[in-house]
Design a protein around this motif. Structure first.
Motif, PDB file in Angstrom:
ATOM      1  N   MET A   1      21.257   9.483  16.870  1.00 11.75           N
ATOM      2  CA  MET A   1      21.621   8.077  16.762  1.00 11.75           C
ATOM      3  C   MET A   1      21.107   7.235  17.934  1.00 11.75           C
ATOM      4  SD  MET A   1      23.239   7.831  13.879  1.00 11.75           S
ATOM      5  CE  MET A   1      21.936   8.951  13.354  1.00 11.75           C
ATOM      6  N   ALA A   2      20.591   7.864  18.979  1.00 13.06           N
ATOM      7  CA  ALA A   2      20.077   7.122  20.130  1.00 13.06           C
ATOM      8  C   ALA A   2      18.770   6.437  19.774  1.00 13.06           C
ATOM      9  CB  ALA A   2      19.880   8.065  21.319  1.00 13.06           C
ATOM     10  N   ASP A   3      18.513   5.283  20.390  1.00 10.39           N
ATOM     11  CA  ASP A   3      17.266   4.561  20.150  1.00 10.39           C
ATOM     12  C   ASP A   3      16.082   5.357  20.677  1.00 10.39           C
ATOM     13  OD1 ASP A   3      18.442   2.403  18.913  1.00 10.39           O
ATOM     14  OD2 ASP A   3      18.760   1.310  20.788  1.00 10.39           O
ATOM     15  N   ARG A   4      14.968   5.246  19.978  1.00 10.36           N
ATOM     16  CA  ARG A   4      13.742   5.925  20.374  1.00 10.36           C
ATOM     17  C   ARG A   4      12.662   4.901  20.682  1.00 10.36           C
ATOM     18  NH1 ARG A   4      13.172  10.521  15.617  1.00 10.36           N
ATOM     19  NH2 ARG A   4      15.088  11.690  16.091  1.00 10.36           N
ATOM     20  N   SER A   5      11.652   5.332  21.391  1.00  7.13           N
ATOM     21  CA  SER A   5      10.520   4.464  21.676  1.00  7.13           C
ATOM     22  C   SER A   5       9.760   4.157  20.395  1.00  7.13           C
ATOM     23  CB  SER A   5       9.576   5.128  22.690  1.00  7.13           C
ATOM     24  OG  SER A   5       8.398   4.362  22.851  1.00  7.13           O
ATOM     25  N   SER A   6       9.312   2.917  20.265  1.00  7.41           N
ATOM     26  CA  SER A   6       8.545   2.514  19.087  1.00  7.41           C
ATOM     27  C   SER A   6       7.046   2.710  19.288  1.00  7.41           C
ATOM     28  CB  SER A   6       8.811   1.032  18.769  1.00  7.41           C
ATOM     29  OG  SER A   6       8.478   0.218  19.876  1.00  7.41           O
ATOM     30  N   ARG A   7       6.681   3.338  20.387  1.00  5.36           N
ATOM     31  CA  ARG A   7       5.262   3.566  20.658  1.00  5.36           C
ATOM     32  C   ARG A   7       4.700   4.566  19.646  1.00  5.36           C
ATOM     33  NH1 ARG A   7       2.740   5.642  26.441  1.00  5.36           N
ATOM     34  NH2 ARG A   7       0.535   5.643  25.816  1.00  5.36           N
ATOM     35  N   PRO A   8       3.561   4.259  19.045  1.00  4.10           N
ATOM     36  CA  PRO A   8       3.001   5.168  18.033  1.00  4.10           C
ATOM     37  C   PRO A   8       2.489   6.459  18.664  1.00  4.10           C
ATOM     38  CG  PRO A   8       1.479   3.379  18.498  1.00  4.10           C
ATOM     39  CD  PRO A   8       2.753   3.039  19.208  1.00  4.10           C
ATOM     40  N   HIS A   9       2.485   7.531  17.879  1.00  5.56           N
ATOM     41  CA  HIS A   9       1.967   8.805  18.364  1.00  5.56           C
ATOM     42  C   HIS A   9       0.452   8.776  18.520  1.00  5.56           C
ATOM     43  CE1 HIS A   9       5.873  10.740  17.985  1.00  5.56           C
ATOM     44  NE2 HIS A   9       5.986  10.239  16.754  1.00  5.56           N
ATOM     45  N   HIS A  10      -0.219   8.008  17.694  1.00  8.48           N
ATOM     46  CA  HIS A  10      -1.673   7.906  17.754  1.00  8.48           C
ATOM     47  C   HIS A  10      -2.062   6.433  17.706  1.00  8.48           C
ATOM     48  CE1 HIS A  10      -1.936  12.237  17.070  1.00  8.48           C
ATOM     49  NE2 HIS A  10      -1.082  12.096  16.051  1.00  8.48           N
ATOM     50  N   SER A  11      -3.075   6.056  18.486  1.00 10.96           N
ATOM     51  CA  SER A  11      -3.569   4.683  18.521  1.00 10.96           C
ATOM     52  C   SER A  11      -5.085   4.701  18.345  1.00 10.96           C
ATOM     53  CB  SER A  11      -3.197   4.007  19.846  1.00 10.96           C
ATOM     54  OG  SER A  11      -1.801   4.010  20.039  1.00 10.96           O
ATOM     55  N   PRO A  12      -5.549   4.821  17.117  1.00  8.41           N
ATOM     56  CA  PRO A  12      -7.003   4.944  16.894  1.00  8.41           C
ATOM     57  C   PRO A  12      -7.792   3.711  17.310  1.00  8.41           C
ATOM     58  CG  PRO A  12      -5.832   4.637  14.825  1.00  8.41           C
ATOM     59  CD  PRO A  12      -4.790   4.866  15.857  1.00  8.41           C
ATOM     60  N   ARG A  13      -7.137   2.527  17.401  1.00 11.41           N
ATOM     61  CA  ARG A  13      -7.850   1.293  17.757  1.00 11.41           C
ATOM     62  C   ARG A  13      -7.633   0.920  19.220  1.00 11.41           C
ATOM     63  NH1 ARG A  13      -7.029  -3.319  13.368  1.00 11.41           N
ATOM     64  NH2 ARG A  13      -8.796  -4.111  14.600  1.00 11.41           N
TER      65      ARG A  13
ATOM     66  N   ARG B   1      18.617   4.820   4.851  1.00  8.12           N
ATOM     67  CA  ARG B   1      18.131   6.166   4.538  1.00  8.12           C
ATOM     68  C   ARG B   1      17.543   6.837   5.797  1.00  8.12           C
ATOM     69  NH1 ARG B   1      15.009   4.859   0.827  1.00  8.12           N
ATOM     70  NH2 ARG B   1      16.399   5.277  -0.935  1.00  8.12           N
ATOM     71  N   ARG B   2      16.786   6.053   6.596  1.00  6.61           N
ATOM     72  CA  ARG B   2      16.175   6.630   7.791  1.00  6.61           C
ATOM     73  C   ARG B   2      17.242   7.109   8.787  1.00  6.61           C
ATOM     74  NH1 ARG B   2      13.052   2.824   8.652  1.00  6.61           N
ATOM     75  NH2 ARG B   2      14.207   1.603  10.186  1.00  6.61           N
ATOM     76  N   TRP B   3      18.272   6.288   8.990  1.00  2.00           N
ATOM     77  CA  TRP B   3      19.323   6.704   9.927  1.00  2.00           C
ATOM     78  C   TRP B   3      20.128   7.883   9.365  1.00  2.00           C
ATOM     79  CZ3 TRP B   3      19.896   5.302  14.838  1.00  2.00           C
ATOM     80  CH2 TRP B   3      19.214   4.161  15.289  1.00  2.00           C
ATOM     81  N   ALA B   4      20.321   7.911   8.061  1.00  2.00           N
ATOM     82  CA  ALA B   4      21.048   9.044   7.469  1.00  2.00           C
ATOM     83  C   ALA B   4      20.263  10.340   7.649  1.00  2.00           C
ATOM     84  CB  ALA B   4      21.303   8.772   5.983  1.00  2.00           C
ATOM     85  N   GLU B   5      18.941  10.307   7.441  1.00  2.00           N
ATOM     86  CA  GLU B   5      18.124  11.495   7.636  1.00  2.00           C
ATOM     87  C   GLU B   5      18.164  11.972   9.089  1.00  2.00           C
ATOM     88  OE1 GLU B   5      16.453  13.520   5.707  1.00  2.00           O
ATOM     89  OE2 GLU B   5      17.242  12.492   3.935  1.00  2.00           O
ATOM     90  N   ARG B   6      18.135  11.012  10.036  1.00  2.00           N
ATOM     91  CA  ARG B   6      18.192  11.406  11.450  1.00  2.00           C
ATOM     92  C   ARG B   6      19.542  12.038  11.781  1.00  2.00           C
ATOM     93  NH1 ARG B   6      15.880   6.476  15.044  1.00  2.00           N
ATOM     94  NH2 ARG B   6      16.939   7.757  16.639  1.00  2.00           N
ATOM     95  N   TYR B   7      20.609  11.562  11.150  1.00  2.00           N
ATOM     96  CA  TYR B   7      21.921  12.151  11.422  1.00  2.00           C
ATOM     97  C   TYR B   7      22.017  13.560  10.834  1.00  2.00           C
ATOM     98  CZ  TYR B   7      26.968  12.589  11.800  1.00  2.00           C
ATOM     99  OH  TYR B   7      28.228  13.024  12.117  1.00  2.00           O
ATOM    100  N   ARG B   8      21.415  13.764   9.643  1.00  2.00           N
ATOM    101  CA  ARG B   8      21.420  15.102   9.048  1.00  2.00           C
ATOM    102  C   ARG B   8      20.661  16.095   9.920  1.00  2.00           C
ATOM    103  NH1 ARG B   8      19.998  12.248   4.187  1.00  2.00           N
ATOM    104  NH2 ARG B   8      21.776  12.022   2.780  1.00  2.00           N
ATOM    105  N   ARG B   9      19.549  15.685  10.493  1.00  2.00           N
ATOM    106  CA  ARG B   9      18.677  16.600  11.239  1.00  2.00           C
ATOM    107  C   ARG B   9      19.162  16.833  12.668  1.00  2.00           C
ATOM    108  NH1 ARG B   9      12.455  15.160  10.670  1.00  2.00           N
ATOM    109  NH2 ARG B   9      12.417  17.109  11.881  1.00  2.00           N
ATOM    110  N   TYR B  10      19.596  15.748  13.346  1.00  2.00           N
ATOM    111  CA  TYR B  10      19.888  15.870  14.784  1.00  2.00           C
ATOM    112  C   TYR B  10      21.345  15.635  15.140  1.00  2.00           C
ATOM    113  CZ  TYR B  10      14.819  15.222  14.748  1.00  2.00           C
ATOM    114  OH  TYR B  10      13.485  15.336  14.495  1.00  2.00           O
ATOM    115  N   GLY B  11      22.164  15.211  14.197  1.00  2.00           N
ATOM    116  CA  GLY B  11      23.552  14.954  14.516  1.00  2.00           C
ATOM    117  C   GLY B  11      23.706  13.677  15.337  1.00  2.00           C
ATOM    118  N   THR B  12      24.719  13.668  16.210  1.00  2.00           N
ATOM    119  CA  THR B  12      25.002  12.472  17.016  1.00  2.00           C
ATOM    120  C   THR B  12      23.838  12.116  17.932  1.00  2.00           C
ATOM    121  OG1 THR B  12      27.351  13.078  16.980  1.00  2.00           O
ATOM    122  CG2 THR B  12      26.668  11.422  18.591  1.00  2.00           C
ATOM    123  N   ALA B  13      23.105  13.121  18.435  1.00  2.00           N
ATOM    124  CA  ALA B  13      21.977  12.862  19.338  1.00  2.00           C
ATOM    125  C   ALA B  13      20.885  12.044  18.649  1.00  2.00           C
ATOM    126  CB  ALA B  13      21.403  14.172  19.858  1.00  2.00           C
TER     127      ALA B  13
END
Length: 312
Positions: free
Chosen positions: A36-48, A22-34
């Motif tokens: 499908m590229a891997d993204r950084s797994s670094r969180p946007h916020h690190s409260p700890r 489902r996550r990959w399908a949503e990314r394909y709907r929103r961004y197309g082929t672009a």
């Protein structure tokens, strides 16, 4: 998406969870082929995340005292893993890459061809008494074996003290290939050092290596006229290291440590003769089979293409 497959069927086909599909399908709907590229797994916020003030204190202690993560953590009451992550995050050099006295990064070098630089040094090593010393039998039995040892060439100067004598490891290491040559000799006089170099040079010549420069420490045998005239007559430049700076001749110093760890103290020998008999086999293994970390896991012989057995 393009063939109209249900998410559950697509997930089963590619052996992933339905949520992943489902996550990959949503990314394909929103961004197309672009998308499908891997993204950084670094969180946007690190409260700890460790506070910036604590990070600055860690860096300050590291730069001022040149301590490792464990000592810094003890001083600042932190977890050593936390300190290590901060040091890695700010890309601070490892302590092994720094000069402890000045904090400056150690300059590492390597010659481009065999023979351009051949390091020479001497390592003094105590002899093992017949029957084995204290490492093999403990202090009591080892002490008796040591006291019973007799070396005719070294008369006892103190009653009751063992007279084991010493062996002198004369070592020569090529800077580029790390090919090594070692002999155990009875002393470190100028005549012994000169004779050793002649045999070492013959060995390197047989391997296709022509010596050009030889760095040594400031030992008396290397400051002698005999040593100077020997190298000059062979067209070799002699260099002496700065006093109290063994790092200048670091490759042979590191070889000395490897020699002690993997041969001299690698197992329990029952006599000095047994230990010396094990040296040729270890030296062959070191030159031809043992992987060297500075050479990408390859043995020194791999960098000497015209060494016996390496012709294509």
């Amino acid at each position: 998406m393009e063939d109209g497959w249900p998410l559950r069927r697509a997930a089963e086909r590619f052996q992933v969870a339905v949520t992943t599909a489902r996550r990959w399908a949503e990314r394909y709907r929103r961004y197309g082929t672009a998308g499908m590229a891997d993204r950084s797994s670094r969180p946007h916020h690190s409260p700890r995340r460790t506070p910036s003030r604590t990070e600055r204190r860690i860096i300050k202690v590291r730069l001022a005292r040149r301590w490792g993560p464990a000592r810094i953590a003890f001083l600042l009451r932190l977890n050593p893993a936390t300190v290590h992550r901060v040091l890695v995050r700010y890309r601070l050099a490892r302590l092994s890459h720094l000069d402890r006295a000045t904090g400056a990064a150690i300059r590492r070098y390597e010659r481009t061809a065999p023979g351009e630089l051949i390091h020479v040094d001497i390592k003094k090593l105590g002899n093992i008494p017949d029957g084995g010393g204290h490492k093999a039998h403990g202090r009591a039995t080892g002490g008796r074996n040591s006291s019973a040892h007799r070396d005719p060439a070294r008369p006892r100067t103190h009653h009751g003290r063992p007279n084991l004598g010493y062996g002198y490891l004369h070592n020569a290491v090529d800077d580029h290939s790390r090919l090594a040559y070692t002999e155990i000799l009875p002393d470190e006089t100028k005549e012994t050092a000169a004779a050793f170099w002649q045999r070492a040079q013959a060995y390197f010549t047989e391997c296709g290596i022509t010596a050009q420069r030889v760095p040594t420490d400031n030992g008396s045998c290397y400051r002698s006229i005999l040593w100077r005239e020997l190298l000059t007559g062979q067209g070799i430049t002699h260099k002496r290291t700065r006093p109290y700076r063994p790092q200048t001749n670091g490759k042979v110093e590191r070889y000395n440590r490897t020699l002690l760890d993997e041969w001299a103290y690698a197992r329990l020998y029952t006599s000095e003769t047994e230990r010396r008999q094990a040296l040729p086999a270890w030296l062959h293994t070191y030159n031809h089979h043992r992987g060297h970390t500075a050479l990408g896991g390859h043995p020194p012989a791999s960098r000497v293409p015209n060494l016996s057995g390496h012709y294509s």
